[in-house]
Design a protein around this motif. Structure first.
Motif, PDB file in Angstrom:
ATOM      1  N   PHE A  37      20.923  44.929  35.210  1.00  0.00           N
ATOM      2  CA  PHE A  37      21.590  45.385  33.989  1.00  0.00           C
ATOM      3  C   PHE A  37      22.109  46.780  34.285  1.00  0.00           C
ATOM      4  CE2 PHE A  37      21.824  47.339  29.771  1.00  0.00           C
ATOM      5  CZ  PHE A  37      22.548  46.376  29.091  1.00  0.00           C
ATOM      6  N   ASP A  38      23.331  46.837  34.841  1.00  0.00           N
ATOM      7  CA  ASP A  38      23.836  48.144  35.280  1.00  0.00           C
ATOM      8  C   ASP A  38      25.240  48.403  34.755  1.00  0.00           C
ATOM      9  OD1 ASP A  38      25.199  46.304  36.777  1.00  0.00           O
ATOM     10  OD2 ASP A  38      24.504  47.016  38.727  1.00  0.00           O
ATOM     11  N   ARG A  77      29.749  53.025  40.003  1.00  0.00           N
ATOM     12  CA  ARG A  77      30.970  52.296  40.345  1.00  0.00           C
ATOM     13  C   ARG A  77      31.987  53.206  40.996  1.00  0.00           C
ATOM     14  NH1 ARG A  77      30.135  48.793  35.662  1.00  0.00           N
ATOM     15  NH2 ARG A  77      30.835  50.575  34.521  1.00  0.00           N
ATOM     16  N   LYS A  78      32.071  54.443  40.503  1.00  0.00           N
ATOM     17  CA  LYS A  78      33.005  55.408  41.114  1.00  0.00           C
ATOM     18  C   LYS A  78      32.592  55.671  42.558  1.00  0.00           C
ATOM     19  CE  LYS A  78      33.838  57.613  36.778  1.00  0.00           C
ATOM     20  NZ  LYS A  78      33.069  58.584  36.009  1.00  0.00           N
ATOM     21  N   ALA A  79      31.306  55.883  42.780  1.00  0.00           N
ATOM     22  CA  ALA A  79      30.812  56.124  44.141  1.00  0.00           C
ATOM     23  C   ALA A  79      31.089  54.911  45.014  1.00  0.00           C
ATOM     24  CB  ALA A  79      29.318  56.431  44.105  1.00  0.00           C
ATOM     25  N   ASP A  80      30.911  53.737  44.422  1.00  0.00           N
ATOM     26  CA  ASP A  80      31.126  52.503  45.152  1.00  0.00           C
ATOM     27  C   ASP A  80      32.552  52.358  45.656  1.00  0.00           C
ATOM     28  OD1 ASP A  80      28.672  51.447  45.222  1.00  0.00           O
ATOM     29  OD2 ASP A  80      29.215  49.573  44.219  1.00  0.00           O
ATOM     30  N   ASP A 107      19.864  40.132  28.958  1.00  0.00           N
ATOM     31  CA  ASP A 107      20.945  41.025  28.537  1.00  0.00           C
ATOM     32  C   ASP A 107      20.744  41.493  27.100  1.00  0.00           C
ATOM     33  OD1 ASP A 107      22.336  41.082  30.920  1.00  0.00           O
ATOM     34  OD2 ASP A 107      23.817  39.564  30.342  1.00  0.00           O
ATOM     35  N   LEU A 108      20.398  40.569  26.224  1.00  0.00           N
ATOM     36  CA  LEU A 108      20.205  40.935  24.813  1.00  0.00           C
ATOM     37  C   LEU A 108      19.102  41.974  24.671  1.00  0.00           C
ATOM     38  CD1 LEU A 108      20.404  37.449  23.028  1.00  0.00           C
ATOM     39  CD2 LEU A 108      22.186  39.204  23.176  1.00  0.00           C
ATOM     40  N   GLY A 163      12.154  45.573  33.810  1.00  0.00           N
ATOM     41  CA  GLY A 163      13.055  45.532  32.653  1.00  0.00           C
ATOM     42  C   GLY A 163      12.745  44.315  31.808  1.00  0.00           C
ATOM     43  N   ALA A 164      13.777  43.794  31.172  1.00  0.00           N
ATOM     44  CA  ALA A 164      13.583  42.639  30.283  1.00  0.00           C
ATOM     45  C   ALA A 164      13.163  41.418  31.087  1.00  0.00           C
ATOM     46  CB  ALA A 164      14.882  42.351  29.538  1.00  0.00           C
ATOM     47  N   THR A 165      12.068  40.779  30.673  1.00  0.00           N
ATOM     48  CA  THR A 165      11.538  39.651  31.442  1.00  0.00           C
ATOM     49  C   THR A 165      12.022  38.289  30.940  1.00  0.00           C
ATOM     50  OG1 THR A 165       9.653  39.401  29.975  1.00  0.00           O
ATOM     51  CG2 THR A 165       9.386  40.925  31.835  1.00  0.00           C
TER      52      THR A 165
END
Ligand code: BES
Ligand code: MN
Ligand code: ZN
Length: 502
Positions: free
Chosen positions: A137-138, A145-148, A188-189, A483-485
């Motif tokens: 979840f990024d 993303r800019k660095a990528d 995600d939710l 995180g969310a499981t």
């Protein structure tokens, strides 16, 4: 991640992962690779004390004798332990080892004699595990993303499984991948912050289930007032967001002899400040996932409908935000629940049970289900009792409790049953109303919460699963990144498959 399936063979270049069973046991194609490299695989395993235990991995870069960039050895353990969970876990380890190393790879799946699963099923389970573990979840990390763009980091996006009978493997994986989609939807939710996911926006999200044939009905505040969900509305009244109740119906077995649905009910507190009985600041951000029960119910309905489960099921989620404000309910307020029973709200932070009380009553009154299961991040006390290893299970029915326990064990989502009893029920007697929403200081907070819910359940099998300790994880696990499981989606999907499908 995308998965494809092909016959076993040695790729000429790229990244190749190879399964290794206990005691460094390679399959025929694996041995061929070892020979090509002049025995480099065997030597590397010995040098690294890699034995092929489940979840062990070992990377060899640019092995001589081939044009491969990397060979990754993945331990899958002993033949007799090689069940679906073990292989999913090995898939998870594989995903971790290859992510950031490469965008795409192949995995040679070769099983030892006597493995519990056939190779195609095993390949599917490994892929499923890799899919579950590679969840991220990024979306809000714009700097990454800019660095990528300047220096793109690889991230594993494509895995080809090389296995005998690749058609069977592909078919087996397709089903599992649908379940993985449902789990991702739930994760995600739960991961979204409370300024993005609030009652109205969460209700709108359930519309995505319509594509699978789920009927979605959203009850707005006006409707909730009209039908008399006073307990739920009391929780919501301090928030700038209006509440919603969503009913999701999946009619997968219209010709069933017994058409009564199984009902899943979820607590959906999109943010729990505690209300006027406000929580402390430390860790309050965690309370964005206080809608985890509802997300599990939504994900379960997704899973059932997407695989066209032969079952009639309904999912009902109560969506509110619990805020302190000039319009918030006060400690001592008395509300009338949908059932007609009145509740003295001693602690506005015990809000989940108020929401569930009205949803449980609505479910049984309107849909006459054959059983009800509610899921909720209901009590901090369940963490004291069970930590983060088991969810708490409460039930008025031994068969239902047993079936849920069995389903949980099969999918690695264990639940542990705790008792109910009249002595605990006494804790919530009130002088002023039919009951109060917290106990009188007798401890057993999770049981008292369950006992409260039980007062809204008539004579039908019911189970309450307290997922406060397991909905969110602070550490990575085999197939569940921190995180969310989505705890409960796999469990309920399996529960339906094993006990309520024809
Ligand atoms: N959402 C919380 C429970 C919770 C706590 C979930 C920690 C996840 C982590 C729930 O609404 C709550 O506040 N429960 C109270 C009940 C008490 C006031 C009887 C609690 O557990 O303290
Ligand atoms: Mn609370
Ligand atoms: Zn709560």
């Amino acid at each position: 991640m995308k998965f494809s399936f092909a016959k076993p063979s040695l790729p000429a270049s790229g990244v190749l992962a190879v399964t290794v069973a206990a005691e460094r046991s390679l399959g025929p194609v694996g041995r061929e690779l070892d020979q090509k490299t002049g025995g480099a695989l065997a030597r590397a395993m010995a040098a690294a004390r890699f034995s092929g235990k489940k979840d062990e991995t070992l990377s060899l870069l640019a092995p001589a004798g081939t044009d491969l960039d990397r060979v990754l050895l993945v331990g899958i353990g002993k033949a007799e332990d090689m069940g679906d969970l073990a292989l999913q876990s090995a898939g998870g380890a594989l995903a971790v080892a290859l992510d950031k190393a490469t965008d795409e790879a192949s995995l040679l799946v070769e099983l030892p004699e006597g493995a519990k699963l056939a190779a195609p099923a095993a390949a599917a389970e490994i892929a499923f595990g890799a899919q579950l573990r590679s969840y991220k979840f990024d979306k809000y990390r714009t700097n990454d993303r800019k660095a990528d763009k300047k220096d793109p980091k690889p991230s594993l996006r494509r895995l080809t499984l090389l296995v005998e009978d690749e058609g069977a493997a592909k078919a087996a994986f397709k089903k599992l991948d649908t379940l993985a989609d449902a789990i991702r939807f739930t994760r995600d939710l739960v991961s979204e912050p409370a300024n993005v996911i609030y009652p109205e926006s969460l209700a709108e999200k359930t519309r995505e289930l319509e594509q699978f044939g789920v009927e979605v009905e959203i009850l707005d505040q006006k409707k909730l007032k009209k039908i008399g969900m006073g307990a739920l509305l009391g929780v919501s009244q301090g928030s700038a967001f209006e509440p919603r109740v969503v009913v999701m119906r999946w009619n997968g077995n219209p010709d069933a002899g017994d058409k009564r649905p199984v009902a899943f009910i979820g607590k959906g507190v999109t943010f729990d400040t505690g209300g006027i009985s406000i929580k402390g600041a430390a860790g309050m951000e965690d309370m964005k996932w206080d809608m985890g029960g509802s997300a599990t119910v939504i994900g379960t309905m997704y899973a059932l409908a997407a695989r066209k489960a032969k079952v009639n099921a309904i999912g009902i989620v109560g969506l509110v935000e619990n805020m302190p404000s000039g319009t918030a309910q006060r400690p001592g307020d008395i509300v009338a629940s949908l059932s007609g029973q009145t509740i003295e709200v001693i602690n506005t932070d015990a809000e989940g049970r108020l929401v569930l009380a009205d949803c449980l009553w609505y479910a049984q009154d309107v849909y006459k289900p054959k059983l009800m299961i509610d899921l909720a991040t209901l009590t901090g006390a369940i963490i004291t009792a069970l930590g983060h290893e088991h969810a708490g299970l409460f039930s008025n029915n031994d068969d239902l409790a047993m079936n849920l326990t069995a389903a949980g064990l099969k999918v690695g989502q264990p639940v542990w049953r705790l008792p109910l009893g009249d002595a605990y029920d006494k804790e919530i007697e009130s002088q002023a109303a039919d009951m109060k929403n917290v106990g009188s200081g007798g401890g057993a907070g999770s049981i008292v919460g369950a006992q409260f819910l039980k007062r809204f359940v008539n004579d039908l099998p019911w189970a309450h699963i307290d997922i406060a300790g397991v909905a969110w994880s602070k550490k990575d696990a085999a197939t569940v990144p921190k995180g969310a499981t989505a705890f409960g989606v796999r469990l309920l999907d399996r529960f339906v498959a094993d006990f309520h499908e024809e």
